[in-house]
Design a protein around this motif. Sequence first.
Motif, PDB file in Angstrom:
ATOM      1  N   GLU A 219      -3.692  12.976   5.517  1.00 47.65           N
ATOM      2  CA  GLU A 219      -4.751  12.419   6.365  1.00 47.65           C
ATOM      3  C   GLU A 219      -5.672  11.514   5.555  1.00 47.65           C
ATOM      4  OE1 GLU A 219      -4.307  15.866   6.018  1.00 47.65           O
ATOM      5  OE2 GLU A 219      -2.918  15.919   7.709  1.00 47.65           O
ATOM      6  N   LEU A 220      -6.020  11.945   4.351  1.00 47.82           N
ATOM      7  CA  LEU A 220      -6.877  11.134   3.493  1.00 47.82           C
ATOM      8  C   LEU A 220      -6.149   9.870   3.047  1.00 47.82           C
ATOM      9  CD1 LEU A 220      -9.500  10.649   1.934  1.00 47.82           C
ATOM     10  CD2 LEU A 220      -8.557  12.045   0.077  1.00 47.82           C
ATOM     11  N   VAL A 221      -4.877  10.004   2.720  1.00 45.83           N
ATOM     12  CA  VAL A 221      -4.083   8.845   2.303  1.00 45.83           C
ATOM     13  C   VAL A 221      -4.062   7.800   3.414  1.00 45.83           C
ATOM     14  CG1 VAL A 221      -1.740   8.063   1.756  1.00 45.83           C
ATOM     15  CG2 VAL A 221      -2.673  10.096   0.634  1.00 45.83           C
ATOM     16  N   GLU A 222      -3.892   8.227   4.639  1.00 43.01           N
ATOM     17  CA  GLU A 222      -3.862   7.290   5.774  1.00 43.01           C
ATOM     18  C   GLU A 222      -5.190   6.549   5.898  1.00 43.01           C
ATOM     19  OE1 GLU A 222      -3.456   7.397  10.607  1.00 43.01           O
ATOM     20  OE2 GLU A 222      -2.325   8.877   9.445  1.00 43.01           O
ATOM     21  N   ASN A 223      -6.294   7.258   5.771  1.00 41.91           N
ATOM     22  CA  ASN A 223      -7.602   6.612   5.847  1.00 41.91           C
ATOM     23  C   ASN A 223      -7.854   5.699   4.644  1.00 41.91           C
ATOM     24  OD1 ASN A 223      -8.446   7.615   8.352  1.00 41.91           O
ATOM     25  ND2 ASN A 223      -8.998   9.549   7.423  1.00 41.91           N
ATOM     26  N   CYS A 224      -7.434   6.137   3.468  1.00 41.58           N
ATOM     27  CA  CYS A 224      -7.577   5.303   2.265  1.00 41.58           C
ATOM     28  C   CYS A 224      -6.794   4.006   2.416  1.00 41.58           C
ATOM     29  CB  CYS A 224      -7.099   6.047   1.025  1.00 41.58           C
ATOM     30  SG  CYS A 224      -8.229   7.319   0.444  1.00 41.58           S
ATOM     31  N   MET A 225      -5.593   4.100   2.952  1.00 45.10           N
ATOM     32  CA  MET A 225      -4.759   2.918   3.133  1.00 45.10           C
ATOM     33  C   MET A 225      -5.459   1.880   4.020  1.00 45.10           C
ATOM     34  SD  MET A 225      -2.590   1.672   5.766  1.00 45.10           S
ATOM     35  CE  MET A 225      -2.696   3.131   6.740  1.00 45.10           C
ATOM     36  N   LYS A 226      -6.054   2.323   5.097  1.00 42.41           N
ATOM     37  CA  LYS A 226      -6.789   1.406   5.982  1.00 42.41           C
ATOM     38  C   LYS A 226      -7.976   0.796   5.244  1.00 42.41           C
ATOM     39  CE  LYS A 226      -5.581   4.032  10.118  1.00 42.41           C
ATOM     40  NZ  LYS A 226      -6.088   4.964  11.124  1.00 42.41           N
ATOM     41  N   TYR A 227      -8.659   1.618   4.468  1.00 42.75           N
ATOM     42  CA  TYR A 227      -9.819   1.159   3.716  1.00 42.75           C
ATOM     43  C   TYR A 227      -9.416   0.148   2.647  1.00 42.75           C
ATOM     44  CZ  TYR A 227     -14.316   1.497   1.289  1.00 42.75           C
ATOM     45  OH  TYR A 227     -15.520   1.216   0.710  1.00 42.75           O
ATOM     46  N   TYR A 228      -8.322   0.407   1.920  1.00 42.28           N
ATOM     47  CA  TYR A 228      -7.838  -0.525   0.892  1.00 42.28           C
ATOM     48  C   TYR A 228      -7.565  -1.898   1.496  1.00 42.28           C
ATOM     49  CZ  TYR A 228      -7.052   2.664  -3.063  1.00 42.28           C
ATOM     50  OH  TYR A 228      -7.202   3.505  -4.121  1.00 42.28           O
ATOM     51  N   ARG A 229      -6.904  -1.889   2.639  1.00 44.38           N
ATOM     52  CA  ARG A 229      -6.583  -3.162   3.313  1.00 44.38           C
ATOM     53  C   ARG A 229      -7.862  -3.940   3.634  1.00 44.38           C
ATOM     54  NH1 ARG A 229      -2.056  -4.237   7.636  1.00 44.38           N
ATOM     55  NH2 ARG A 229      -2.628  -6.344   8.198  1.00 44.38           N
ATOM     56  N   LYS A 230      -8.849  -3.249   4.168  1.00 47.17           N
ATOM     57  CA  LYS A 230     -10.114  -3.906   4.524  1.00 47.17           C
ATOM     58  C   LYS A 230     -10.854  -4.397   3.276  1.00 47.17           C
ATOM     59  CE  LYS A 230     -10.844  -1.678   8.932  1.00 47.17           C
ATOM     60  NZ  LYS A 230     -11.714  -0.917   9.800  1.00 47.17           N
ATOM     61  N   ILE A 231     -10.880  -3.577   2.230  1.00 44.60           N
ATOM     62  CA  ILE A 231     -11.595  -3.952   1.001  1.00 44.60           C
ATOM     63  C   ILE A 231     -10.940  -5.154   0.337  1.00 44.60           C
ATOM     64  CG2 ILE A 231     -12.063  -3.192  -1.376  1.00 44.60           C
ATOM     65  CD1 ILE A 231     -14.059  -2.116   0.648  1.00 44.60           C
TER      66      ILE A 231
ATOM     67  N   LEU B   6       0.877  -1.163   0.000  1.00 46.54           N
ATOM     68  CA  LEU B   6       0.000   0.000   0.000  1.00 46.54           C
ATOM     69  C   LEU B   6       0.918   1.217   0.000  1.00 46.54           C
ATOM     70  CD1 LEU B   6      -2.603  -1.262   2.616  1.00 46.54           C
ATOM     71  CD2 LEU B   6      -2.805  -1.280   0.118  1.00 46.54           C
ATOM     72  N   ALA B   7       1.063   1.816  -1.160  1.00 40.26           N
ATOM     73  CA  ALA B   7       2.053   2.868  -1.383  1.00 40.26           C
ATOM     74  C   ALA B   7       1.507   4.215  -0.919  1.00 40.26           C
ATOM     75  CB  ALA B   7       2.466   2.892  -2.852  1.00 40.26           C
ATOM     76  N   ASP B   8       1.563   4.421   0.381  1.00 34.34           N
ATOM     77  CA  ASP B   8       0.985   5.628   0.971  1.00 34.34           C
ATOM     78  C   ASP B   8       1.800   6.886   0.659  1.00 34.34           C
ATOM     79  OD1 ASP B   8       2.937   4.442   2.612  1.00 34.34           O
ATOM     80  OD2 ASP B   8       2.015   5.129   4.477  1.00 34.34           O
ATOM     81  N   ILE B   9       3.102   6.813   0.715  1.00 33.93           N
ATOM     82  CA  ILE B   9       3.906   7.989   0.388  1.00 33.93           C
ATOM     83  C   ILE B   9       3.777   8.316  -1.098  1.00 33.93           C
ATOM     84  CG2 ILE B   9       6.277   8.873   0.209  1.00 33.93           C
ATOM     85  CD1 ILE B   9       6.824   7.638   2.927  1.00 33.93           C
ATOM     86  N   HIS B  10       3.752   7.297  -1.936  1.00 34.54           N
ATOM     87  CA  HIS B  10       3.535   7.522  -3.365  1.00 34.54           C
ATOM     88  C   HIS B  10       2.192   8.220  -3.596  1.00 34.54           C
ATOM     89  CE1 HIS B  10       6.797   4.672  -3.927  1.00 34.54           C
ATOM     90  NE2 HIS B  10       6.843   5.043  -5.195  1.00 34.54           N
ATOM     91  N   ALA B  11       1.191   7.800  -2.842  1.00 30.25           N
ATOM     92  CA  ALA B  11      -0.136   8.407  -3.002  1.00 30.25           C
ATOM     93  C   ALA B  11      -0.085   9.895  -2.703  1.00 30.25           C
ATOM     94  CB  ALA B  11      -1.139   7.715  -2.087  1.00 30.25           C
TER      95      ALA B  11
END
Length: 181
Positions: free
Chosen positions: A87-99, A72-77
């Motif tokens: 802040e959005l990237v951090e929440n997206c990363m958690k969501y991607y993992r769950k999805i 999950l390439a959060d810094i790239h995002a």
Amino acid sequence: MDATAKARFDLINDNLTEILNPKLIESILTEGWNLHVYWGTVTTGWPHTGYFVAAIKIAQLLASGCEVVVLLADIHAFLDNLKAPLELVENCMKYYRKIITAILKAVSMSTEKLEFVLGSSYQKSPEYVMDVYKLSSLVSEHDAKGAGAEIMKQMSNMPLSGLLYLILQYLMRSTLNPMLS
């Protein structure tokens, strides 16, 4: 190849356009080893139905005995043309993992051999940052722009993050290779 290795190879190969070195994969499977597979995604927005394609392929890889690392390439995002604040990237990363996990569970796939890795988990290390500096001293602006995504090539005054993104992309692949062996 025996029938078990052949079945594993066929499942790995299913719906792929190309395998770069099929003989290598065949020999690994014939010897009874498991492949280590890496798939990365930039967490710039919300996953869409297109993620089902990747998730189904990951399910096939897991079913064939592969060990799969999802980056999950959060810094790239964040650096991706500044499309999303941290802040959005951090929440997206958690969501991607769950999805991604939910999709795999929906097709009755065990996630025991699935690992999630955050890019920031190693990209903030002093060694990695020094590698960024070293590579930055070797890559010209011209070469970085030439290797950039089409969207970057269309910008007349691209942020430096777009050029840095490419260096991080290269280092990410070389950093993850030892993790996958």
